[in-house]
Design a protein around this motif. Structure first.
Motif, PDB file in Angstrom:
ATOM      1  N   VAL A 118       0.842  -1.198   0.000  1.00 60.28           N
ATOM      2  CA  VAL A 118       0.000   0.000   0.000  1.00 60.28           C
ATOM      3  C   VAL A 118       0.876   1.246   0.000  1.00 60.28           C
ATOM      4  N   GLN A 119       0.652   2.116  -0.968  1.00 63.15           N
ATOM      5  CA  GLN A 119       1.464   3.319  -1.121  1.00 63.15           C
ATOM      6  C   GLN A 119       0.961   4.493  -0.286  1.00 63.15           C
ATOM      7  N   LYS A 120      -0.349   4.478   0.010  1.00 59.42           N
ATOM      8  CA  LYS A 120      -0.918   5.597   0.741  1.00 59.42           C
ATOM      9  C   LYS A 120      -2.283   5.209   1.294  1.00 59.42           C
ATOM     10  N   LEU A 121      -2.555   5.621   2.528  1.00 56.76           N
ATOM     11  CA  LEU A 121      -3.880   5.479   3.118  1.00 56.76           C
ATOM     12  C   LEU A 121      -4.366   6.870   3.505  1.00 56.76           C
ATOM     13  N   ILE A 122      -5.489   7.287   2.913  1.00 53.58           N
ATOM     14  CA  ILE A 122      -6.069   8.586   3.206  1.00 53.58           C
ATOM     15  C   ILE A 122      -7.216   8.381   4.186  1.00 53.58           C
ATOM     16  N   PHE A 123      -7.103   9.015   5.346  1.00 55.38           N
ATOM     17  CA  PHE A 123      -8.107   8.873   6.398  1.00 55.38           C
ATOM     18  C   PHE A 123      -9.024  10.091   6.401  1.00 55.38           C
ATOM     19  N   ALA A 124     -10.331   9.862   6.353  1.00 53.99           N
ATOM     20  CA  ALA A 124     -11.314  10.941   6.356  1.00 53.99           C
ATOM     21  C   ALA A 124     -11.625  11.360   7.780  1.00 53.99           C
ATOM     22  N   SER A 125     -11.174  12.550   8.146  1.00 49.59           N
ATOM     23  CA  SER A 125     -11.496  13.112   9.449  1.00 49.59           C
ATOM     24  C   SER A 125     -12.477  14.269   9.253  1.00 49.59           C
ATOM     25  N   THR A 126     -12.587  15.125  10.242  1.00 50.76           N
ATOM     26  CA  THR A 126     -13.655  16.122  10.244  1.00 50.76           C
ATOM     27  C   THR A 126     -13.222  17.392  10.952  1.00 50.76           C
ATOM     28  N   SER A 127     -13.880  18.487  10.626  1.00 48.16           N
ATOM     29  CA  SER A 127     -13.636  19.744  11.328  1.00 48.16           C
ATOM     30  C   SER A 127     -14.080  19.661  12.784  1.00 48.16           C
ATOM     31  N   SER A 128     -14.871  18.646  13.129  1.00 49.33           N
ATOM     32  CA  SER A 128     -15.336  18.487  14.514  1.00 49.33           C
ATOM     33  C   SER A 128     -14.194  18.249  15.488  1.00 49.33           C
TER      34      SER A 128
END
Length: 314
Positions: A118-128
């Motif tokens: 795996v070259q990259k893992l993008i994690f979805a976070s939040t302004s919260s």
């Protein structure tokens, strides 16, 4: 290149999948356990444009029960967008679901990434995760979430850092600011307001409606999110994904009144419990690293969401 997207039946993830299948030649694997009741009803609708695409594969399984070692064998990029959203319900008895989806599932996939290609893992976070702040908020601001939901997303961010530092898992964190547009979740304000106003029903506003948000149209969000995976480098970065325009809830209602041609029946109730009064993203880092430039204003984006809802409820 093979891209894996978790939570693929959801709002942002389904648009991202659509983008990669329509605008690139990449293969996409979508994972979704349909753990939220809403997705059991609308998930197929969200995926209708690509469900049978020759470069798309759907894995319908709970992330906590998935054999990740097998699934990640030839994956190049992961977009981890799965999770339980929503501030208010995170205070209740369903908090364990937030923990399972936003923390435990994140830890499982990060652990499985160790030693893979795996070259990259993008994690979805939040302004919260920021909590209450004044003015534009940069990625360096102190994190002080006001809700259990925000705490679970902050925990996900910290897990990304731990596995990157200790095991070399190549993670990138994106913090989304109030994303809206076609296929938006039914519990989100725009969806609720438009649906009730079209039906000439009262809308409920928490607080006095003067709270403001940095509204991000879905296609702008996808532009930045896709770039985070496709651009080289960026490992270890945390990046805000904000919108082209801020507005108060009362201003949104006024714009919808003009758009729909009907006066809203507004009932102000309760408080903005667990939510900041204002959000405003500093997107200079996204501009510099991703070439990110949100372009869709509310005057352009709101009609697109309304037309989508009119089709859904007609």
């Amino acid at each position: 290149m093979k891209i894996l997207i978790t939570g693929v039946a959801g709002f942002i993830a389904s648009h991202l999948c659509e983008y990669f299948l329509n605008e690139t030649e990449h293969e996409v694997v979508g994972v979704d356990g349909f753990v939220r009741e809403e997705l059991q009803i609308i998930g197929t609708r969200n995926m209708i444009s690509f469900l049978h695409h020759p470069r798309f594969t759907l894995i319908k399984e709970n992330m906590l029960q998935l054999d990740w070692t097998k699934r990640l064998a030839d994956v190049d990029i992961i977009y981890h967008l799965a999770g339980i959203p929503g501030v208010r319900s995170s205070f209740g008895s369903s908090f364990s679901e937030y923990v399972n989806s936003n923390i435990l599932a994140t830890q499982q996939i990060l652990k499985a990434c160790r030693g893979t290609g795996v070259q990259k893992l993008i994690f979805a976070s939040t302004s919260s995760v920021y909590g209450e702040k004044i003015g534009q908020v940069s990625e360096e601001a102190e994190l002080s979430p006001l809700s259990p939901y925000g705490i679970t997303k902050q925990s996900g961010e910290q897990l990304c850092r731990v596995y990157r530092v200790n095991d070399g898992v190549p993670t990138v964190v994106l913090r989304f600011f109030t994303v809206y547009g076609p296929r938006q979740r039914s519990d989100m304000a725009f969806h609720l307001f438009i649906r009730r106003m079209l039906a000439d029903e009262p809308i409920h506003v928490y607080g006095d409606g003067t709270q403001t948000r940095d509204f991000t149209f879905i296609q702008d969000c996808i532009q930045g999110t896709a770039a985070a995976g496709l651009r080289p480098g960026l490992i270890g970065e945390t990046i805000n994904i904000g919108g082209a325009e801020r507005a108060s809830v009362n201003e949104i209602i006024s714009r919808l009144e003009t758009l729909i041609g009907r006066k809203a029946k507004v009932i102000y109730t309760g408080t903005t419990h667990g939510e900041p009064k204002h959000t405003w993203a500093d997107i200079s880092k996204a501009s510099r690293l991703l070439g990110y430039k949100p372009e869709v204003t509310l005057d352009k984006g709101l009609p697109l969401e309304m037309y989508d809802l009119m089709k859904l409820y007609s």
